[in-house]
Write an enzyme that holds these catalytic residues in place. Structure first.
Site, PDB file in Angstrom:
ATOM      1  N   LEU A  51       0.718  -1.397   0.106  1.00  0.00           N
ATOM      2  CA  LEU A  51       0.019  -0.145   0.003  1.00  0.00           C
ATOM      3  C   LEU A  51       0.843   1.225  -0.167  1.00  0.00           C
ATOM      4  O   LEU A  51       1.883   1.137   0.820  1.00  0.00           O
ATOM      5  CB  LEU A  51      -0.938   0.000   1.393  1.00  0.00           C
ATOM      6  CG  LEU A  51      -2.042  -1.020   1.317  1.00  0.00           C
ATOM      7  CD1 LEU A  51      -2.709  -1.226   2.754  1.00  0.00           C
ATOM      8  CD2 LEU A  51      -2.912  -0.837   0.123  1.00  0.00           C
ATOM      9  N   ASP A  79      -8.093   8.136   8.329  1.00  0.00           N
ATOM     10  CA  ASP A  79      -7.385   8.152   6.894  1.00  0.00           C
ATOM     11  C   ASP A  79      -6.828   6.702   6.643  1.00  0.00           C
ATOM     12  O   ASP A  79      -6.029   6.091   7.409  1.00  0.00           O
ATOM     13  CB  ASP A  79      -6.133   9.096   6.761  1.00  0.00           C
ATOM     14  CG  ASP A  79      -6.636  10.422   6.931  1.00  0.00           C
ATOM     15  OD1 ASP A  79      -7.372  10.719   6.466  1.00  0.00           O
ATOM     16  OD2 ASP A  79      -5.964  11.095   7.519  1.00  0.00           O
ATOM     17  N   LEU A  80      -7.514   5.953   5.971  1.00  0.00           N
ATOM     18  CA  LEU A  80      -7.436   4.377   5.905  1.00  0.00           C
ATOM     19  C   LEU A  80      -6.009   4.036   5.525  1.00  0.00           C
ATOM     20  O   LEU A  80      -5.391   4.649   4.848  1.00  0.00           O
ATOM     21  CB  LEU A  80      -8.212   3.992   4.266  1.00  0.00           C
ATOM     22  CG  LEU A  80      -8.248   2.464   4.361  1.00  0.00           C
ATOM     23  CD1 LEU A  80      -8.874   1.661   5.463  1.00  0.00           C
ATOM     24  CD2 LEU A  80      -9.034   2.065   2.838  1.00  0.00           C
ATOM     25  N   ASP A  81      -5.329   3.222   6.479  1.00  0.00           N
ATOM     26  CA  ASP A  81      -4.029   2.601   6.226  1.00  0.00           C
ATOM     27  C   ASP A  81      -3.027   3.814   6.537  1.00  0.00           C
ATOM     28  O   ASP A  81      -1.974   3.458   6.029  1.00  0.00           O
ATOM     29  CB  ASP A  81      -3.924   1.921   5.096  1.00  0.00           C
ATOM     30  CG  ASP A  81      -4.832   0.387   4.936  1.00  0.00           C
ATOM     31  OD1 ASP A  81      -4.893   0.083   6.020  1.00  0.00           O
ATOM     32  OD2 ASP A  81      -5.187   0.291   3.778  1.00  0.00           O
ATOM     33  N   GLU A  82      -3.364   4.944   7.088  1.00  0.00           N
ATOM     34  CA  GLU A  82      -2.390   6.068   7.063  1.00  0.00           C
ATOM     35  C   GLU A  82      -2.198   6.423   8.885  1.00  0.00           C
ATOM     36  O   GLU A  82      -1.582   7.634   9.002  1.00  0.00           O
ATOM     37  CB  GLU A  82      -2.785   7.037   6.387  1.00  0.00           C
ATOM     38  CG  GLU A  82      -2.691   7.022   4.741  1.00  0.00           C
ATOM     39  CD  GLU A  82      -2.948   7.936   3.961  1.00  0.00           C
ATOM     40  OE1 GLU A  82      -3.184   9.162   4.467  1.00  0.00           O
ATOM     41  OE2 GLU A  82      -3.250   7.942   2.935  1.00  0.00           O
TER      42      GLU A  82
END
Length: 289
Positions: free
Chosen positions: A197, A227-230
């Site tokens: 990712l 914030d998705l995957d952050e």
């Protein structure tokens, strides 16, 4: 205070005399300092400390200790927390189809390598119930559709609250959590994903990584945020691969890395080794415990 190890996590503006003031405070209260780890972010001018204390022989109560420490902390602008080591954290594992992370966490838990109580497994599928039965952990099947997402999240949240859950582990739970849910459990949800990712988001990431000819694969464990995957990264690891690797072997190697990275992240959290600062996680190494 009964014999126990007390851990303080401290974040504050960097300033002279911090170590002397903090260590003197605990010495005066009768604590023996087992370890004192510190880090200064010179860019942000911020100081971080993890200090572990032996409470043997101290006469002070928890309430008195916290009230007295607050008098030190307030003028120095401490953001702090304390853990008394007298209560295991309650953990819930959320999972969908994939079993490798779930197996690994439950095995470590049953062997005593994760100091916690795994109270439940929650899934939007009924596929992995047999694993829960194998390890004698309650399994809650809560299916979700687009039109029932908020209702299902409410069910999940009620379950977590009813069981006093301290940490939620997303062991490949393939649903996006709402902002309200994440903020309700702020810095208490750990997620795992492959390190492709954002380059290889979506379906079949290992197939697309193979097609791209990657030479490194890995995994990242982080706190879930809006914030998705952050979110703040807790642990990462990588392993080199070659042109001979197939999508199948990439997936297998990736799963092995995921297990190790997620387990380390969960252990770090349970051991009170992490201070979240903005979108960064300051992770202190184990100090002989």
């Amino acid at each position: 205070m009964k014999s126990q190890v007390v851990t303080f996590l401290i974040k504050c503006p960097d300033q002279k005399g911090l170590v002397a003031k903090i260590t003197s405070f605990f010495y005066d209260k009768g604590f023996n300092i087992l370890s004192c780890q510190q880090y200064v972010n010179s860019i942000e001018d911020t100081y971080f400390m993890r200090i572990r204390l032996n409470a043997d022989g101290t006469e002070i109560s928890k309430k008195e200790l916290e009230k007295s420490f607050l008098e030190l902390a307030t003028p120095l602008e401490f953001d702090w927390s304390v853990n008394y080591g007298d209560k295991k954290q309650n953990v819930a594992i959320m999972v969908s189809h994939t079993s490798h992370n779930l197996y690994d966490l439950l095995e470590r838990y049953k062997e005593g390598r994760l100091d916690c109580n795994v109270k439940m497994i929650i899934s939007n599928h009924d596929k992995l119930r047999h694993i829960a039965d194998m390890f004698d952990v309650p399994y809650h099947y809560l299916p979700v559709k687009k039109e029932t997402k908020l209702q299902q999240e409410t069910q999940v949240r009620n379950l977590l609250d009813a069981n006093a859950i301290d940490l939620v582990v997303m062991a490949r739970y393939m649903q996006i959590l709402s902002s309200d849910f994440i903020n309700y459990f702020k810095d208490k949800i750990i997620n795992i994903h492959h390190s492709f990712l954002p380059a290889f988001q979506g379906a079949n990431p290992y197939k697309r990584a193979y097609e791209r000819g990657v030479k490194l694969i890995g995994a990242t464990a982080h706190y879930a945020t809006e914030d998705l995957d952050e979110g703040p990264i807790i642990e990462q690891d990588v392993k080199p691969v070659t042109h001979e690797s197939t999508p199948t072997t990439l997936k297998r190697i990736g799963a092995d890395i995921e297990k190790l990275v997620l387990a380390r992240a969960v252990k770090n959290h349970l051991n009170n080794q992490i201070i979240v600062s903005g979108n960064r996680a300051i992770v202190f190494p184990e100090a002989g415990e």
